[in-house]
Design a protein around this motif. Structure first.
Motif, short mmCIF file in Angstrom:
data_model
loop_
_atom_site.label_atom_id
_atom_site.label_comp_id
_atom_site.label_asym_id
_atom_site.label_seq_id
_atom_site.Cartn_x
_atom_site.Cartn_y
_atom_site.Cartn_z
N ARG A 183 38.88 42.71 33.69
CA ARG A 183 39.62 43.23 34.37
C ARG A 183 40.50 41.72 34.99
O ARG A 183 41.96 42.05 35.14
N ALA A 184 40.28 40.80 33.53
CA ALA A 184 40.83 39.53 34.21
C ALA A 184 41.95 39.12 32.58
O ALA A 184 42.81 38.23 33.19
N MET A 185 42.28 40.61 32.14
CA MET A 185 42.97 40.46 31.08
C MET A 185 42.89 39.58 29.94
O MET A 185 44.14 38.71 29.28
N ILE A 186 41.53 38.87 29.81
CA ILE A 186 40.70 37.70 28.53
C ILE A 186 40.18 38.54 27.70
O ILE A 186 39.73 39.62 27.88
N ASN A 187 40.25 37.75 26.62
CA ASN A 187 38.92 37.84 25.82
C ASN A 187 37.84 37.54 25.74
O ASN A 187 37.15 36.50 27.03
N ARG A 188 35.99 38.40 25.60
CA ARG A 188 35.57 37.64 25.83
C ARG A 188 35.30 36.08 25.54
O ARG A 188 33.95 35.40 26.44
N ASN A 189 35.69 35.66 24.02
CA ASN A 189 35.21 34.19 23.79
C ASN A 189 35.86 33.23 24.86
O ASN A 189 35.56 32.27 25.03
N THR A 190 37.05 34.03 25.13
CA THR A 190 37.50 33.25 26.21
C THR A 190 37.11 32.86 27.80
O THR A 190 36.88 32.06 27.95
N PHE A 191 35.92 33.64 28.64
CA PHE A 191 34.93 33.76 29.26
C PHE A 191 34.19 32.56 29.11
O PHE A 191 33.74 31.81 29.71
N TYR A 192 33.78 32.63 27.49
CA TYR A 192 32.37 31.91 27.03
C TYR A 192 32.98 30.32 26.87
O TYR A 192 32.34 30.12 26.96
N LEU A 193 34.29 29.76 26.83
CA LEU A 193 34.70 28.71 27.30
C LEU A 193 34.54 27.89 28.25
O LEU A 193 34.49 27.16 28.79
N HIS A 194 34.57 29.13 29.36
CA HIS A 194 34.66 28.34 30.54
C HIS A 194 33.07 28.12 31.25
O HIS A 194 32.62 28.04 32.27
N TYR A 195 31.80 29.83 30.76
CA TYR A 195 30.82 30.01 31.93
C TYR A 195 30.13 30.23 30.45
O TYR A 195 30.64 31.04 30.21
N GLN A 196 28.55 29.91 31.29
CA GLN A 196 27.75 30.21 29.97
C GLN A 196 27.61 32.03 29.77
O GLN A 196 26.94 32.39 29.03
N ASN A 197 27.24 32.31 30.59
CA ASN A 197 27.00 33.63 31.18
C ASN A 197 27.50 33.79 32.65
O ASN A 197 28.02 33.24 33.45
N LYS A 198 26.67 35.47 32.64
CA LYS A 198 27.32 35.97 34.30
C LYS A 198 26.77 35.02 35.49
O LYS A 198 26.30 34.97 36.82
N PRO A 199 24.88 34.96 35.41
CA PRO A 199 25.17 34.10 36.43
C PRO A 199 25.20 32.78 36.03
O PRO A 199 25.35 31.81 37.51
#
Length: 204
Positions: free
Chosen positions: A40-56
Motif C-alpha cells: 500500500r505504501a509502495m515500498i519494499n519490505r526491507n524499507t519497512f524494516y529500516l524504520h520499524y521492527q515489526n507491526k506491533p
C-alpha cells in the motif's frame, strides 16, 4: 544532502503510517501483514524494516506519538479548582476534538467499529481523567461528595469517550465547540434538563 535524505525518510514514514491506518479501517489490525503495508505504501519490505521492527512496533510508535500530542493539547487547558466544572469539561472536550480533527484518519482507525484498538481508547480515557483531577484539591472545598469520586470520574471518562467516538463515527456532525458546549451541559444539568424537557416530580 542530509536534509534531502531526512525529507525522504519523513515521507517514507508518512506513507507507511497512512497505509497502516487505511488498512486497519479496511481489515483490522490483526489481519494486516507487513507485505500489505509495504504494497500500500509502495515500498519494499526491507524499507519497512529500516524504520520499524515489526507491526506491533509500528502500532506502539503511532499510538504513543499521537497520545503525546493529545496530552500536550489537554495540558494547555486552564486548571480549574473544581475539576468537574462546566468550563473545565467544555474546554477539555474542545481541545480533544480539535486535536482529533487534525488526525482524523488515525483516530478513526483506532476507535471505530470492530477494528478498534482497545488499549488506545483506554490510554486516551486516562489522559482525560488525569486532566479532570489535576486541579482537585480537597482543601479548597469539594472534599465531600454525595457519591464516590472514583465513580464520578469513571462516569465522566466513559461518557466523554462515548461522545468522542460518536463524533468521529458520524463524520463530525456538529462543530467541535458546539459538541463541547452541549456535552458540558448534559453532564452539569442532566440529559433531560439540558434538552429542555420538563422533569416531573415522581413523588407527586
Amino acid at each position: 544532502m542530509n536534509k534531502k535524505t531526512d525529507l525522504r525518510i519523513v515521507r517514507t514514514k508518512q506513507s507507511i503510517r497512512k497505509a497502516f491506518y487505511e488498512l486497519i479501517q479496511e481489515k483490522g489490525y490483526e489481519a494486516i501483514t507487513i507485505q500489505d503495508i509495504a504494497d500500500r505504501a509502495m515500498i519494499n519490505r526491507n524499507t519497512f524494516y529500516l524504520h520499524y521492527q515489526n507491526k506491533p512496533d509500528l502500532l506502539d510508535i503511532c499510538m504513543n506519538e499521537l497520545l503525546s500530542e493529545l496530552k500536550d493539547a489537554v495540558v494547555l487547558c486552564p486548571i480549574s479548582m473544581n475539576p468537574f466544572s462546566i468550563s473545565m469539561l467544555e474546554t477539555v472536550m474542545q481541545a480533544v476534538l480539535e486535536h482529533i480533527s487534525l488526525n482524523i484518519t488515525f483516530y478513526h482507525s483506532m476507535l471505530i467499529e470492530e477494528n478498534r484498538i482497545y488499549q488506545f481508547q483506554a490510554k486516551m480515557e486516562t489522559i482525560v481523567k488525569d486532566k479532570l483531577i489535576e486541579g482537585w484539591n480537597p482543601a479548597q472545598g469539594n472534599s465531600t461528595l454525595a457519591i464516590s469520586k472514583e465513580l464520578l470520574l469513571e462516569y465522566l471518562g466513559s461518557s466523554f469517550m462515548g461522545i468522542v467516538i460518536w463524533w468521529i463515527k458520524n463524520n463530525k456532525p456538529l462543530p467541535a465547540d458546539e459538541v463541547s458546549y452541549q456535552f458540558s451541559r448534559i453532564v452539569a444539568y442532566g440529559h433531560l434538563r439540558a434538552a429542555g424537557i420538563a422533569v416531573e416530580d415522581e413523588k407527586k
